[in-house]
Design a protein around this motif. Structure first.
Motif, PDB file in Angstrom:
ATOM      1  N   SER A 275       0.826  -1.205   0.000  1.00  0.00           N
ATOM      2  CA  SER A 275       0.000   0.000   0.000  1.00  0.00           C
ATOM      3  C   SER A 275       0.866   1.262   0.000  1.00  0.00           C
ATOM      4  O   SER A 275       0.568   2.239  -0.692  1.00  0.00           O
ATOM      5  N   TYR A 276       1.952   1.206   0.773  1.00  0.00           N
ATOM      6  CA  TYR A 276       2.881   2.343   0.808  1.00  0.00           C
ATOM      7  C   TYR A 276       3.471   2.599  -0.575  1.00  0.00           C
ATOM      8  O   TYR A 276       3.519   3.739  -1.062  1.00  0.00           O
ATOM      9  N   MET A 277       3.901   1.526  -1.248  1.00  0.00           N
ATOM     10  CA  MET A 277       4.553   1.661  -2.549  1.00  0.00           C
ATOM     11  C   MET A 277       3.567   2.065  -3.643  1.00  0.00           C
ATOM     12  O   MET A 277       3.904   2.833  -4.548  1.00  0.00           O
ATOM     13  N   VAL A 278       2.350   1.555  -3.574  1.00  0.00           N
ATOM     14  CA  VAL A 278       1.375   1.802  -4.634  1.00  0.00           C
ATOM     15  C   VAL A 278       0.660   3.139  -4.454  1.00  0.00           C
ATOM     16  O   VAL A 278       0.500   3.904  -5.412  1.00  0.00           O
ATOM     17  N   GLU A 279       0.235   3.416  -3.218  1.00  0.00           N
ATOM     18  CA  GLU A 279      -0.600   4.592  -2.982  1.00  0.00           C
ATOM     19  C   GLU A 279       0.194   5.865  -2.693  1.00  0.00           C
ATOM     20  O   GLU A 279      -0.116   6.933  -3.219  1.00  0.00           O
ATOM     21  N   HIS A 280       1.195   5.748  -1.851  1.00  0.00           N
ATOM     22  CA  HIS A 280       1.799   6.963  -1.303  1.00  0.00           C
ATOM     23  C   HIS A 280       3.154   7.334  -1.896  1.00  0.00           C
ATOM     24  O   HIS A 280       3.428   8.514  -2.118  1.00  0.00           O
ATOM     25  N   ASN A 281       4.002   6.362  -2.137  1.00  0.00           N
ATOM     26  CA  ASN A 281       5.320   6.664  -2.676  1.00  0.00           C
ATOM     27  C   ASN A 281       5.241   7.448  -3.993  1.00  0.00           C
ATOM     28  O   ASN A 281       5.888   8.492  -4.122  1.00  0.00           O
ATOM     29  N   PRO A 282       4.450   6.999  -4.975  1.00  0.00           N
ATOM     30  CA  PRO A 282       4.392   7.748  -6.243  1.00  0.00           C
ATOM     31  C   PRO A 282       3.816   9.152  -6.067  1.00  0.00           C
ATOM     32  O   PRO A 282       4.296  10.108  -6.680  1.00  0.00           O
ATOM     33  N   ARG A 283       2.776   9.250  -5.237  1.00  0.00           N
ATOM     34  CA  ARG A 283       2.115  10.549  -5.065  1.00  0.00           C
ATOM     35  C   ARG A 283       3.039  11.572  -4.420  1.00  0.00           C
ATOM     36  O   ARG A 283       3.207  12.688  -4.921  1.00  0.00           O
ATOM     37  N   ILE A 284       3.655  11.198  -3.312  1.00  0.00           N
ATOM     38  CA  ILE A 284       4.506  12.136  -2.587  1.00  0.00           C
ATOM     39  C   ILE A 284       5.792  12.423  -3.357  1.00  0.00           C
ATOM     40  O   ILE A 284       6.328  13.543  -3.300  1.00  0.00           O
ATOM     41  N   SER A 285       6.274  11.447  -4.114  1.00  0.00           N
ATOM     42  CA  SER A 285       7.499  11.649  -4.904  1.00  0.00           C
ATOM     43  C   SER A 285       7.331  12.732  -5.957  1.00  0.00           C
ATOM     44  O   SER A 285       8.316  13.318  -6.412  1.00  0.00           O
ATOM     45  N   ASP A 286       6.089  12.994  -6.361  1.00  0.00           N
ATOM     46  CA  ASP A 286       5.829  14.004  -7.389  1.00  0.00           C
ATOM     47  C   ASP A 286       5.689  15.415  -6.823  1.00  0.00           C
ATOM     48  O   ASP A 286       5.562  16.371  -7.590  1.00  0.00           O
ATOM     49  N   TYR A 287       5.698  15.563  -5.511  1.00  0.00           N
ATOM     50  CA  TYR A 287       5.555  16.896  -4.930  1.00  0.00           C
ATOM     51  C   TYR A 287       6.771  17.758  -5.276  1.00  0.00           C
ATOM     52  O   TYR A 287       7.910  17.296  -5.193  1.00  0.00           O
ATOM     53  N   PRO A 288       6.572  19.023  -5.649  1.00  0.00           N
ATOM     54  CA  PRO A 288       7.694  19.921  -5.987  1.00  0.00           C
ATOM     55  C   PRO A 288       8.373  20.489  -4.734  1.00  0.00           C
ATOM     56  O   PRO A 288       8.344  21.698  -4.475  1.00  0.00           O
ATOM     57  N   ILE A 289       8.947  19.594  -3.939  1.00  0.00           N
ATOM     58  CA  ILE A 289       9.656  19.982  -2.715  1.00  0.00           C
ATOM     59  C   ILE A 289      11.139  19.718  -2.923  1.00  0.00           C
ATOM     60  O   ILE A 289      11.526  18.618  -3.309  1.00  0.00           O
ATOM     61  N   HIS A 290      11.966  20.711  -2.676  1.00  0.00           N
ATOM     62  CA  HIS A 290      13.409  20.606  -2.890  1.00  0.00           C
ATOM     63  C   HIS A 290      14.124  20.802  -1.556  1.00  0.00           C
ATOM     64  O   HIS A 290      13.878  21.784  -0.852  1.00  0.00           O
ATOM     65  N   ILE A 291      14.987  19.846  -1.217  1.00  0.00           N
ATOM     66  CA  ILE A 291      15.590  19.797   0.115  1.00  0.00           C
ATOM     67  C   ILE A 291      17.106  19.890   0.037  1.00  0.00           C
ATOM     68  O   ILE A 291      17.727  19.248  -0.811  1.00  0.00           O
ATOM     69  N   VAL A 292      17.692  20.680   0.916  1.00  0.00           N
ATOM     70  CA  VAL A 292      19.138  20.693   1.134  1.00  0.00           C
ATOM     71  C   VAL A 292      19.384  20.405   2.605  1.00  0.00           C
ATOM     72  O   VAL A 292      18.811  21.064   3.473  1.00  0.00           O
ATOM     73  N   ASP A 293      20.213  19.393   2.883  1.00  0.00           N
ATOM     74  CA  ASP A 293      20.552  19.094   4.275  1.00  0.00           C
ATOM     75  C   ASP A 293      22.061  19.005   4.482  1.00  0.00           C
ATOM     76  O   ASP A 293      22.519  18.692   5.572  1.00  0.00           O
TER      77      ASP A 293
END
Length: 490
Positions: A275-293
């Motif tokens: 469910s995590y891989m099918v429902e949420h991973n693809p959706r959240i991966s497409d968010y235009p969020i850019h991170i620097v750590d």
């Protein structure tokens, strides 16, 4: 820098003479030129520099400016420029009609010279292997900031006629936005805060402060997610948390997963992983969020990164976590001055990029020593300039953080009646009034929700399903009892 390079720096003797001549023959020419040219560095020829400095001295002292007074001031300055030279320049000019235009050209030549000089010096330094490359980048950025300062100083003023047109457009836009969805800035992720602020506005510096562990990052991540979902690109500069931990918090905030499942225990049933891989991973991966750590903690590094994000992705929001970890190499030695410089540059960055900049901040331990634990502006650590530069100062106050029981407590009657357990305090709001609104903190999922928004009420969701903040129930995912046995938070 070699003499050959110095002699060939961009310049125009004719334009310099045109500006000097206009200032000598017409007092209006002086006024118009001074609006653009702030110092003698706009000139290249040494004699022109001396003449301008003489005119500037007279101007600052409110003295008449003509051939005689300028010649006298030059003698007072022990200048080598003689009267015949200024007479010769003045005779080449008929009027000051184009002095503002010519002054702007001089300013452009000045900028070109600056770019040539600092690029040359940086190139030489880059060839020296003993020079630290990160110091070199910081130096480069500071030089570019100097160029930006020259441009800013040369800007002409704007009449109130123009600003009234801008205000009228804004009033028209606001007037058309009515009801609960009257957001004139970017969404905060909470209807209650949106009603209070009409959304965070472009150019605003928002300081979100609380004691450690109060939920600053979780609160701001809701704002990040809400913007990502509507296509607003977000830049997140994390100095405290690594990108995997931060992404885990993002997923926990956007689903009904426990953070412990995402970062510590994992899933103990195949269907949960699916469910995590099918429902949420693809959706959240497409968010235009850019991170620097992994970037440096210097304000110049953050400014460079933010400008890059703006150019490449058109970010509509910048978040920095957190203020007390940001330094300024140019202000070493006095931490208060350093923080003052950092907060000021964050405000200038927000104005430059025309986006809201949210900076998280720690509160001092003074909060802990008071009977009333609600934060005050005086609790902002290290510098009063933070309060001065910020457009909004928001505090998070959770009574349970201090083991204060709110049930049956008269002080928290309104909070309890709303199903909330957290106060968001607007201690400063340059665009409106100060005040407080309530939210609900869900500790095991490390997220805040709006208790009066039916789309946010986790308690109303069927067990074993995950809410994805899009008004849909998706998947068949674990509840706390499935994973932990007793459902207790961690």
């Amino acid at each position: 820098m070699s003499e050959v390079v110095k002699k060939n720096l961009p310049h125009s003797f004719d334009i310099e003479e045109a500006v000097i001549g206009a200032m000598l023959v017409d007092k209006n020419g002086v006024e118009e030129a001074m609006q653009v040219i702030k110092d003698s560095s706009a000139f290249y020829d040494p004699k022109h520099i001396e003449i301008f400095e003489a005119i500037q001295k007279l101007y600052s002292n409110s003295e008449p400016i003509d051939l005689l007074t300028v010649a006298k001031q030059l003698r007072s300055n022990d200048s080598s420029v003689g009267p015949e030279e200024i007479v010769s320049i003045s005779q080449k000019i008929v009027s000051s009609a184009h002095v503002e235009y010519h002054s702007m050209i001089l300013l452009q030549y000045r900028i070109r010279r600056m770019i040539v000089m600092f690029n040359t010096s940086v190139t030489v330094a880059a060839m020296d292997e003993t020079v630290d490359v990160f110091d070199l980048i910081a130096r480069w950025q500071n030089e570019f900031d100097s160029v930006a300062d020259v441009i800013t100083k040369g800007r002409a003023s704007v009449s109130i006629y123009e600003t009234m047109k801008e205000l009228t457009k804004r009033i028209e836009f606001i007037s058309k936005s009515t009801g609960d969805n009257s957001i004139t800035g970017i969404p905060t992720g909470f209807k209650r805060i949106d009603r209070f602020t009409s959304g965070y506005q472009p150019g605003d510096l928002i300081i979100l402060a609380a004691r450690p562990g109060m939920g600053k990052t979780s609160l701001v991540l809701k704002t990040v997610l809400e913007n990502a979902k509507v296509g607003n690109a977000v830049g997140f500069y994390s100095l405290e948390m690594d990108r995997v931990q931060l992404t885990g918090k993002i997923v926990a905030n956007d689903t009904n997963y426990h953070l412990k499942q995402l970062l510590k225990t994992g899933f103990d049933k195949p269907q949960y992983w699916e469910s995590y891989m099918v429902e949420h991973n693809p959706r959240i991966s497409d968010y235009p969020i850019h991170i620097v750590d992994e970037g440096g903690g210097d304000i110049s590094d953050i400014v460079v990164q933010a400008r890059q994000w703006k150019r490449k992705y058109g970010i509509k929001l910048l978040v920095v976590d957190y203020l007390q970890l940001v330094g300024d190499k140019t202000k070493k030695g006095n931490r208060e001055n350093e923080v003052s410089s950092v907060s000021r540059r964050f405000k200038l960055l927000a104005k430059e990029l025309k986006i809201p900049v949210i900076v998280l901040a720690q509160l001092s331990r003074a909060v802990e020593s008071r009977p009333n634990k609600r934060p005050l502006l005086s609790d902002l650590r290290e510098s009063g300039s933070i309060e001065q530069d910020a457009d909004i100062v928001q505090f998070i106050y959770r009574p349970d953080y201090y083991s204060i029981e709110i049930e049956g407590n008269h002080e928290y009657e309104e909070m309890v009646s709303e199903g909330a357990n957290t106060e968001v305090i607007f201690a400063k709001y340059r665009g409106g009034s100060t005040g407080t609104t309530n939210l609900k903190w869900i500790g095991d999922k490390t997220k805040f929700v709006d208790p009066t928004d039916p789309n946010e009420s986790v308690s109303k969701l069927p067990d074993g399903n995950v809410y994805n903040n899009s008004s849909q129930i998706v998947g068949d995912l674990p509840n706390a009892t499935d994973v932990f046995g007793d459902g207790s938070p961690f």
